[in-house]
Design a protein around this motif. Structure first.
Motif, PDB file in Angstrom:
ATOM      1  N   MET A   1       0.844  -1.180   0.000  1.00  0.00           N
ATOM      2  CA  MET A   1       0.000   0.000   0.000  1.00  0.00           C
ATOM      3  C   MET A   1       0.883   1.234   0.000  1.00  0.00           C
ATOM      4  O   MET A   1       1.980   1.216   0.541  1.00  0.00           O
ATOM      5  N   ARG A   2       0.354   2.263  -0.601  1.00  0.00           N
ATOM      6  CA  ARG A   2       1.031   3.554  -0.608  1.00  0.00           C
ATOM      7  C   ARG A   2       0.146   4.565   0.091  1.00  0.00           C
ATOM      8  O   ARG A   2      -1.075   4.508  -0.019  1.00  0.00           O
ATOM      9  N   ALA A   3       0.797   5.490   0.778  1.00  0.00           N
ATOM     10  CA  ALA A   3       0.051   6.557   1.436  1.00  0.00           C
ATOM     11  C   ALA A   3       0.835   7.854   1.321  1.00  0.00           C
ATOM     12  O   ALA A   3       2.065   7.861   1.433  1.00  0.00           O
ATOM     13  N   LEU A   4       0.124   8.924   1.086  1.00  0.00           N
ATOM     14  CA  LEU A   4       0.694  10.258   1.098  1.00  0.00           C
ATOM     15  C   LEU A   4       0.043  10.988   2.260  1.00  0.00           C
ATOM     16  O   LEU A   4      -1.179  11.165   2.283  1.00  0.00           O
ATOM     17  N   LEU A   5       0.875  11.361   3.246  1.00  0.00           N
ATOM     18  CA  LEU A   5       0.378  12.017   4.447  1.00  0.00           C
ATOM     19  C   LEU A   5       0.597  13.510   4.322  1.00  0.00           C
ATOM     20  O   LEU A   5       1.693  13.948   3.965  1.00  0.00           O
ATOM     21  N   GLN A   6      -0.413  14.275   4.620  1.00  0.00           N
ATOM     22  CA  GLN A   6      -0.275  15.719   4.673  1.00  0.00           C
ATOM     23  C   GLN A   6      -0.749  16.169   6.043  1.00  0.00           C
ATOM     24  O   GLN A   6      -1.900  15.926   6.425  1.00  0.00           O
ATOM     25  N   ARG A   7       0.183  16.796   6.780  1.00  0.00           N
ATOM     26  CA  ARG A   7      -0.176  17.332   8.091  1.00  0.00           C
ATOM     27  C   ARG A   7      -1.049  18.554   7.837  1.00  0.00           C
ATOM     28  O   ARG A   7      -0.666  19.443   7.087  1.00  0.00           O
ATOM     29  N   VAL A   8      -2.222  18.585   8.455  1.00  0.00           N
ATOM     30  CA  VAL A   8      -3.186  19.651   8.175  1.00  0.00           C
ATOM     31  C   VAL A   8      -3.719  20.281   9.460  1.00  0.00           C
ATOM     32  O   VAL A   8      -3.767  19.641  10.503  1.00  0.00           O
ATOM     33  N   THR A   9      -4.123  21.539   9.313  1.00  0.00           N
ATOM     34  CA  THR A   9      -4.890  22.159  10.390  1.00  0.00           C
ATOM     35  C   THR A   9      -6.359  21.840  10.200  1.00  0.00           C
ATOM     36  O   THR A   9      -7.114  21.780  11.163  1.00  0.00           O
ATOM     37  N   GLN A  10      -6.745  21.604   8.917  1.00  0.00           N
ATOM     38  CA  GLN A  10      -8.101  21.167   8.598  1.00  0.00           C
ATOM     39  C   GLN A  10      -8.123  20.594   7.189  1.00  0.00           C
ATOM     40  O   GLN A  10      -7.304  20.966   6.353  1.00  0.00           O
ATOM     41  N   ALA A  11      -9.047  19.695   6.957  1.00  0.00           N
ATOM     42  CA  ALA A  11      -9.239  19.125   5.615  1.00  0.00           C
ATOM     43  C   ALA A  11     -10.670  18.630   5.508  1.00  0.00           C
ATOM     44  O   ALA A  11     -11.291  18.258   6.504  1.00  0.00           O
ATOM     45  N   ARG A  12     -11.174  18.628   4.279  1.00  0.00           N
ATOM     46  CA  ARG A  12     -12.503  18.068   4.031  1.00  0.00           C
ATOM     47  C   ARG A  12     -12.543  17.529   2.610  1.00  0.00           C
ATOM     48  O   ARG A  12     -11.780  17.961   1.748  1.00  0.00           O
ATOM     49  N   VAL A  13     -13.440  16.589   2.389  1.00  0.00           N
ATOM     50  CA  VAL A  13     -13.626  16.025   1.054  1.00  0.00           C
ATOM     51  C   VAL A  13     -15.105  16.144   0.708  1.00  0.00           C
ATOM     52  O   VAL A  13     -15.979  15.881   1.538  1.00  0.00           O
ATOM     53  N   GLU A  14     -15.348  16.589  -0.525  1.00  0.00           N
ATOM     54  CA  GLU A  14     -16.708  16.779  -1.006  1.00  0.00           C
ATOM     55  C   GLU A  14     -16.987  15.862  -2.188  1.00  0.00           C
ATOM     56  O   GLU A  14     -16.095  15.596  -2.995  1.00  0.00           O
ATOM     57  N   VAL A  15     -18.221  15.418  -2.285  1.00  0.00           N
ATOM     58  CA  VAL A  15     -18.729  14.682  -3.434  1.00  0.00           C
ATOM     59  C   VAL A  15     -20.035  15.362  -3.832  1.00  0.00           C
ATOM     60  O   VAL A  15     -20.924  15.529  -2.993  1.00  0.00           O
ATOM     61  N   ASP A  16     -20.115  15.787  -5.073  1.00  0.00           N
ATOM     62  CA  ASP A  16     -21.303  16.491  -5.577  1.00  0.00           C
ATOM     63  C   ASP A  16     -21.682  17.687  -4.708  1.00  0.00           C
ATOM     64  O   ASP A  16     -22.859  17.926  -4.418  1.00  0.00           O
ATOM     65  N   GLY A  17     -20.665  18.424  -4.233  1.00  0.00           N
ATOM     66  CA  GLY A  17     -20.903  19.628  -3.446  1.00  0.00           C
ATOM     67  C   GLY A  17     -21.238  19.393  -1.985  1.00  0.00           C
ATOM     68  O   GLY A  17     -21.419  20.348  -1.233  1.00  0.00           O
ATOM     69  N   GLU A  18     -21.309  18.139  -1.572  1.00  0.00           N
ATOM     70  CA  GLU A  18     -21.626  17.796  -0.182  1.00  0.00           C
ATOM     71  C   GLU A  18     -20.377  17.306   0.526  1.00  0.00           C
ATOM     72  O   GLU A  18     -19.653  16.460   0.007  1.00  0.00           O
ATOM     73  N   THR A  19     -20.126  17.811   1.734  1.00  0.00           N
ATOM     74  CA  THR A  19     -18.999  17.331   2.530  1.00  0.00           C
ATOM     75  C   THR A  19     -19.328  15.930   3.035  1.00  0.00           C
ATOM     76  O   THR A  19     -20.358  15.724   3.687  1.00  0.00           O
ATOM     77  N   VAL A  20     -18.450  14.972   2.710  1.00  0.00           N
ATOM     78  CA  VAL A  20     -18.661  13.587   3.146  1.00  0.00           C
ATOM     79  C   VAL A  20     -17.692  13.173   4.246  1.00  0.00           C
ATOM     80  O   VAL A  20     -17.883  12.152   4.886  1.00  0.00           O
ATOM     81  N   GLY A  21     -16.631  13.959   4.451  1.00  0.00           N
ATOM     82  CA  GLY A  21     -15.668  13.674   5.499  1.00  0.00           C
ATOM     83  C   GLY A  21     -14.832  14.905   5.780  1.00  0.00           C
ATOM     84  O   GLY A  21     -14.615  15.723   4.884  1.00  0.00           O
ATOM     85  N   ALA A  22     -14.359  15.018   7.031  1.00  0.00           N
ATOM     86  CA  ALA A  22     -13.540  16.166   7.411  1.00  0.00           C
ATOM     87  C   ALA A  22     -12.676  15.803   8.604  1.00  0.00           C
ATOM     88  O   ALA A  22     -12.985  14.869   9.349  1.00  0.00           O
ATOM     89  N   CYS A  23     -11.599  16.567   8.794  1.00  0.00           N
ATOM     90  CA  CYS A  23     -10.750  16.398   9.962  1.00  0.00           C
ATOM     91  C   CYS A  23     -10.009  17.684  10.241  1.00  0.00           C
ATOM     92  O   CYS A  23     -10.014  18.602   9.440  1.00  0.00           O
ATOM     93  N   GLY A  24      -9.336  17.685  11.347  1.00  0.00           N
ATOM     94  CA  GLY A  24      -8.415  18.749  11.663  1.00  0.00           C
ATOM     95  C   GLY A  24      -8.434  19.049  13.138  1.00  0.00           C
ATOM     96  O   GLY A  24      -9.447  18.857  13.793  1.00  0.00           O
ATOM     97  N   PRO A  25      -7.282  19.411  13.675  1.00  0.00           N
ATOM     98  CA  PRO A  25      -5.952  19.222  13.111  1.00  0.00           C
ATOM     99  C   PRO A  25      -5.578  17.740  13.120  1.00  0.00           C
ATOM    100  O   PRO A  25      -6.088  16.973  13.921  1.00  0.00           O
ATOM    101  N   GLY A  26      -4.706  17.380  12.197  1.00  0.00           N
ATOM    102  CA  GLY A  26      -4.285  15.987  12.076  1.00  0.00           C
ATOM    103  C   GLY A  26      -3.699  15.707  10.724  1.00  0.00           C
ATOM    104  O   GLY A  26      -2.849  16.453  10.251  1.00  0.00           O
ATOM    105  N   LEU A  27      -4.176  14.631  10.091  1.00  0.00           N
ATOM    106  CA  LEU A  27      -3.617  14.196   8.818  1.00  0.00           C
ATOM    107  C   LEU A  27      -4.695  13.981   7.763  1.00  0.00           C
ATOM    108  O   LEU A  27      -5.732  13.378   8.045  1.00  0.00           O
ATOM    109  N   LEU A  28      -4.397  14.452   6.564  1.00  0.00           N
ATOM    110  CA  LEU A  28      -5.103  14.009   5.371  1.00  0.00           C
ATOM    111  C   LEU A  28      -4.247  12.880   4.838  1.00  0.00           C
ATOM    112  O   LEU A  28      -3.043  13.062   4.614  1.00  0.00           O
TER     113      LEU A  28
END
Length: 148
Positions: A1-28
């Motif tokens: 498996m491969r992973a790309l880690l990005q240290r974030v203060t916040q992150a979110r992912v949207e599908v069709d304009g709707e937020t389906v997941g979010a985090c912060g602070p932590g890792l994307l």
């Protein structure tokens, strides 16, 4: 498996304009299952990431883990991490795991990371996603688990 880690203060992912997941602070965490990956990899990779000391301590040194800071993770599937660009101008993705196997390993990884005590949210496997983040540092780290 491969992973790309990005240290974030916040992150979110949207599908069709709707937020389906979010985090912060932590890792994307962008994750790709590779052809030949086994059921051992998700737990091993999750344990490594939970303990990886890439967050700063009071002295400003990278000395704290995601677990240490009480951080969260946003896990997003990204088969393009398997891109082979050695020849030509169009990447090949034949090294990525087949979709059904890739999805199973992606879900196992998110579950294993949660089992490490990390609050986890995810994107939607195979969806066209828009990822928004504020990279902290910036700190971006590539992991490639080669056990087969």
């Amino acid at each position: 498996m491969r992973a790309l880690l990005q240290r974030v203060t916040q992150a979110r992912v949207e599908v069709d304009g709707e937020t389906v997941g979010a985090c912060g602070p932590g890792l994307l965490i962008l994750v790709c299952a590779m052809e030949g990956d086994t059921a051992k990899q998700p737990a091993r990779l999750a344990a490594k990431i939970a303990k990886l000391r890439i967050f700063t301590d009071d002295a400003g040194k990278m000395n704290r883990s995601l677990r240490d800071i009480g951080g969260s993770a946003l896990v997003v599937s990204q088969f393009t991490l398997a891109a082979d660009t050695r020849s030509g101008n169009r990447p090949g993705f034949s090294q990525a795991a087949a979709p059904a196997h890739g999805k199973a390993l992606y879900e196992a990884f998110a579950e294993a990371l949660s089992g490490e005590g990390i609050p986890v949210q995810t994107g939607i496997f195979g969806a066209n996603m828009q990822v928004h983040l504020v990279n902290d540092g910036p700190v971006t780290i590539w992991l490639d688990d080669q056990i087969r």
